[in-house]
Motif scaffolding. Structure first.
Motif, mmCIF file in Angstrom:
data_model
loop_
_atom_site.group_PDB
_atom_site.id
_atom_site.type_symbol
_atom_site.label_atom_id
_atom_site.label_comp_id
_atom_site.label_asym_id
_atom_site.label_seq_id
_atom_site.Cartn_x
_atom_site.Cartn_y
_atom_site.Cartn_z
ATOM 1 N N THR A 251 37.636 10.451 -1.738
ATOM 2 C CA THR A 251 37.519 9.039 -2.110
ATOM 3 C C THR A 251 36.476 8.368 -1.237
ATOM 4 O OG1 THR A 251 39.877 9.015 -2.655
ATOM 5 C CG2 THR A 251 38.758 6.892 -2.509
ATOM 6 N N ASP A 252 35.489 7.749 -1.869
ATOM 7 C CA ASP A 252 34.410 7.077 -1.143
ATOM 8 C C ASP A 252 34.761 5.607 -0.909
ATOM 9 O OD1 ASP A 252 31.615 6.706 -0.162
ATOM 10 O OD2 ASP A 252 31.499 5.414 -1.923
ATOM 11 N N GLY A 257 27.387 5.262 0.145
ATOM 12 C CA GLY A 257 27.829 6.228 -0.841
ATOM 13 C C GLY A 257 28.095 7.633 -0.324
ATOM 14 N N ARG A 259 27.974 11.700 -2.021
ATOM 15 C CA ARG A 259 27.545 12.498 -3.176
ATOM 16 C C ARG A 259 28.226 13.856 -3.180
ATOM 17 N NH1 ARG A 259 21.624 13.016 -2.131
ATOM 18 N NH2 ARG A 259 22.166 12.190 -0.080
ATOM 19 N N GLN A 265 27.050 10.981 -7.645
ATOM 20 C CA GLN A 265 27.530 9.908 -6.778
ATOM 21 C C GLN A 265 28.992 9.631 -7.085
ATOM 22 O OE1 GLN A 265 25.225 8.546 -4.704
ATOM 23 N NE2 GLN A 265 26.495 7.019 -3.702
ATOM 24 N N LEU A 266 29.839 9.665 -6.055
ATOM 25 C CA LEU A 266 31.254 9.409 -6.268
ATOM 26 C C LEU A 266 31.481 7.929 -6.548
ATOM 27 C CD1 LEU A 266 33.031 11.545 -3.512
ATOM 28 C CD2 LEU A 266 32.290 12.203 -5.796
ATOM 29 N N GLU A 267 32.403 7.657 -7.474
ATOM 30 C CA GLU A 267 32.752 6.272 -7.772
ATOM 31 C C GLU A 267 33.535 5.696 -6.606
ATOM 32 O OE1 GLU A 267 34.962 3.648 -11.285
ATOM 33 O OE2 GLU A 267 34.696 5.820 -11.498
ATOM 34 N N ARG A 268 33.174 4.506 -6.212
ATOM 35 C CA ARG A 268 33.777 3.904 -5.024
ATOM 36 C C ARG A 268 35.268 3.605 -5.232
ATOM 37 N NH1 ARG A 268 33.775 -0.873 -1.826
ATOM 38 N NH2 ARG A 268 32.998 -0.475 0.285
ATOM 39 N N VAL A 270 37.700 5.451 -5.903
ATOM 40 C CA VAL A 270 38.379 6.222 -6.946
ATOM 41 C C VAL A 270 38.461 7.682 -6.491
ATOM 42 C CG1 VAL A 270 38.310 7.041 -9.339
ATOM 43 C CG2 VAL A 270 37.564 4.716 -8.785
ATOM 44 N N THR A 272 38.228 11.441 -6.411
ATOM 45 C CA THR A 272 37.495 12.381 -7.267
ATOM 46 C C THR A 272 37.953 13.803 -6.958
ATOM 47 O OG1 THR A 272 35.560 10.924 -7.309
ATOM 48 C CG2 THR A 272 35.220 13.228 -7.927
#
Length: 292
Positions: A251-252, A257, A259, A265-268, A270, A272
């Motif tokens: 989770t970012d 960011g 990657r 690019q990871l969704e902020r 959220v 993954t």
């Protein structure tokens, strides 16, 4: 640290203040200023701190109301700055609040609605980082361990990187795998590993037990794996191992960011799902990890 209030409501504030002849309003704003100081100073110890609300009232009386405008302006700017620190979008600055107050009628109420709404968002993030994470660490991590060239030792041990020593704190287990002999069978605790392939911790391997979460960031108060590089946010990302799915959840939370495999690019904010072997790149690429 105590949990901060997340459900401030202007309507409740007004109604209960009227019913209690103003007593509730004084208690409410006293608590508000204390929470604002705690939440903002947790990220920016040198930032502006509000006087307690009794002092605010006295200064407002002495200055014929002028100080209340100054105080509202500083509160708005402090909340907006804290929003940046916690990764929360706050559109309204102190100037915006003053502009609303200049409107006749409901302008003041709109200003206070905005500071309560934005403060709720900041406090929610504060509780997640400093209260919920601490409770999780106590219940899930056990003791905290530091990493050094020889393995895992006590928290706060240093790691050699060339001629410099860098202190880090990593929530991980002291041994790479604990086993239990039972009726002739060996039962091992499933774990993954976070391997640094680039950056100040290059070559380090941190074991992560099933369900364990490692928080990577620049701020030791919000992270348990600390990196000092400028492109790393105070709380950059979290990595959690899931043994039943044999994967990780990353989770970012950062401004620059995170990657996955160099391109995605990871969704902020959220989680993954990342399979083993995934390469995680932080910020501008000064630090990379492999999920093994």
């Amino acid at each position: 640290m105590e949990r901060k209030k997340e459900d401030r409501s202007l309507l409740i504030y007004i109604l209960l203040s009227v019913v209690t002849c103003g007593i509730y309003g004084l208690i409410f704003m006293w608590s508000f200023t204390n929470d604002l100081n705690d939440v903002s100073s947790a990220k920016d110890p040198d930032g502006w701190r509000s006087p307690n609300f009794i002092i605010v009232i006295l200064l407002t009386i002495v200055t014929c109301g002028i100080y209340s405008w100054y105080w509202l302006y500083k509160v708005g700017n402090t909340i907006q700055r804290s929003g940046d620190d916690y990764g929360v979008r706050v559109d309204e600055s102190g100037t915006t609040l003053i502009m609303w107050c200049l409107l006749l009628g409901v302008g003041v109420f709109i200003s206070y609605h905005l500071i309560f709404k934005n403060m709720n968002k900041i406090c929610r993030k504060y509780n997640e980082e400093f209260i919920d994470n601490a409770a999780y660490a106590q219940g899930g991590y056990g003791d905290s361990y530091g990493y050094d060239a020889g393995g895992y030792g006590n928290s706060g041990s240093s790691v050699q990187s060339g001629s410099s020593q860098k202190k880090i704190s990593v929530a991980a287990q002291q041994e790479s795998e604990e086993t239990t002999q039972m009726a002739g069978w060996t039962i091992g605790m499933a774990h993954g590993a976070l391997v640094c392939t680039k950056g100040s911790m290059q070559g380090a391997e941190i074991n992560i037990l099933d369900g364990e979460m490692v928080t990577i960031g620049r701020d030791g108060a919000a992270s348990n794996l600390v990196l000092s590089d400028r492109d790393i946010s105070r709380r950059h990302c979290t990595v959690q191992f899931n043994a039943s799915e044999n994967c990780y959840y990353v989770t970012d939370y950062s401004s620059l960011g995170t990657r996955m495999n160099g391109t995605v690019q990871l969704e902020r904010e959220v989680p993954t799902r990342c399979s083993k072997g995934t390469r995680i790149i932080l910020g501008q690429g000064s630090n990379e990890f492999i999920l093994q």
